[in-house]
Scaffold this motif. Structure first.
Motif, PDB file in Angstrom:
ATOM      1  N   GLU A  29      53.639  35.787  38.882  1.00 48.96           N
ATOM      2  CA  GLU A  29      52.180  35.864  39.011  1.00 48.96           C
ATOM      3  C   GLU A  29      51.527  36.268  37.690  1.00 48.96           C
ATOM      4  OE1 GLU A  29      50.059  35.148  41.554  1.00 48.96           O
ATOM      5  OE2 GLU A  29      51.798  34.317  42.590  1.00 48.96           O
ATOM      6  N   ILE A  30      52.130  37.199  36.984  1.00 48.43           N
ATOM      7  CA  ILE A  30      51.588  37.639  35.694  1.00 48.43           C
ATOM      8  C   ILE A  30      51.605  36.486  34.692  1.00 48.43           C
ATOM      9  CG2 ILE A  30      52.019  39.138  33.708  1.00 48.43           C
ATOM     10  CD1 ILE A  30      52.915  41.280  35.748  1.00 48.43           C
ATOM     11  N   GLU A  33      48.838  34.118  35.490  1.00 45.77           N
ATOM     12  CA  GLU A  33      47.532  34.633  35.080  1.00 45.77           C
ATOM     13  C   GLU A  33      47.357  34.534  33.560  1.00 45.77           C
ATOM     14  OE1 GLU A  33      43.819  35.610  35.138  1.00 45.77           O
ATOM     15  OE2 GLU A  33      44.974  35.247  36.952  1.00 45.77           O
ATOM     16  N   LYS A  34      48.430  34.777  32.809  1.00 46.94           N
ATOM     17  CA  LYS A  34      48.359  34.604  31.349  1.00 46.94           C
ATOM     18  C   LYS A  34      48.013  33.158  31.002  1.00 46.94           C
ATOM     19  CE  LYS A  34      51.577  38.087  29.567  1.00 46.94           C
ATOM     20  NZ  LYS A  34      52.846  38.263  28.834  1.00 46.94           N
ATOM     21  N   ALA A  36      46.477  30.949  32.929  1.00 44.76           N
ATOM     22  CA  ALA A  36      45.104  30.662  33.347  1.00 44.76           C
ATOM     23  C   ALA A  36      44.098  31.251  32.358  1.00 44.76           C
ATOM     24  CB  ALA A  36      44.858  31.218  34.750  1.00 44.76           C
ATOM     25  N   ALA A  37      44.363  32.462  31.890  1.00 48.65           N
ATOM     26  CA  ALA A  37      43.475  33.085  30.909  1.00 48.65           C
ATOM     27  C   ALA A  37      43.470  32.297  29.603  1.00 48.65           C
ATOM     28  CB  ALA A  37      43.896  34.532  30.658  1.00 48.65           C
TER      29      ALA A  37
END
Length: 108
Positions: A29-30, A33-34, A36-37
């Motif tokens: 998940e992390i 998110e990286k 996506a950011a």
């Protein structure tokens, strides 16, 4: 649920926290998110460079747009480095980042 990354990826490069090298759900998940950011930061770069590209060189707004583009590029470079991507030459070429923006970042 555990995911195992391909062997060519080192655990330190992708941020695996477990000693066994297995990518657990939270790590997955992390990483998502990286990514996506990084995508959002890239969209901001495209937008800022697009606004800068249509502005005439002698416009009084040009300096403000250069600053905004430099801020977006700087944030994008930082996000890339957080993802383990250290070289920016390809990105500079791909986005056609102008020299005036790069000079704002301190590049020579």
């Amino acid at each position: 649920m555990a995911l195992r990354p391909p062997s060519r990826y080192q655990s330190s490069a992708i941020g695996v926290s477990s000693a066994s090298g297995v990518l657990n759900t939270l790590d997955h998940e992390i990483l998502g998110e990286k990514a996506a950011a990084l995508g959002r930061a890239g969209e901001k770069v495209q937008s800022a460079l697009g606004r800068l590209g249509v502005e005439p060189a002698d416009s009084p707004r040009r300096e403000k747009l250069v600053k905004q583009a430099a801020d977006a590029v700087y944030a994008y470079f930082i996000q890339r480095e957080l993802c383990g991507l250290r070289r920016h030459h390809d990105v500079i070429r791909e986005y056609s980042i102008p020299a005036e923006v790069l000079l704002r970042l301190g590049a020579s």
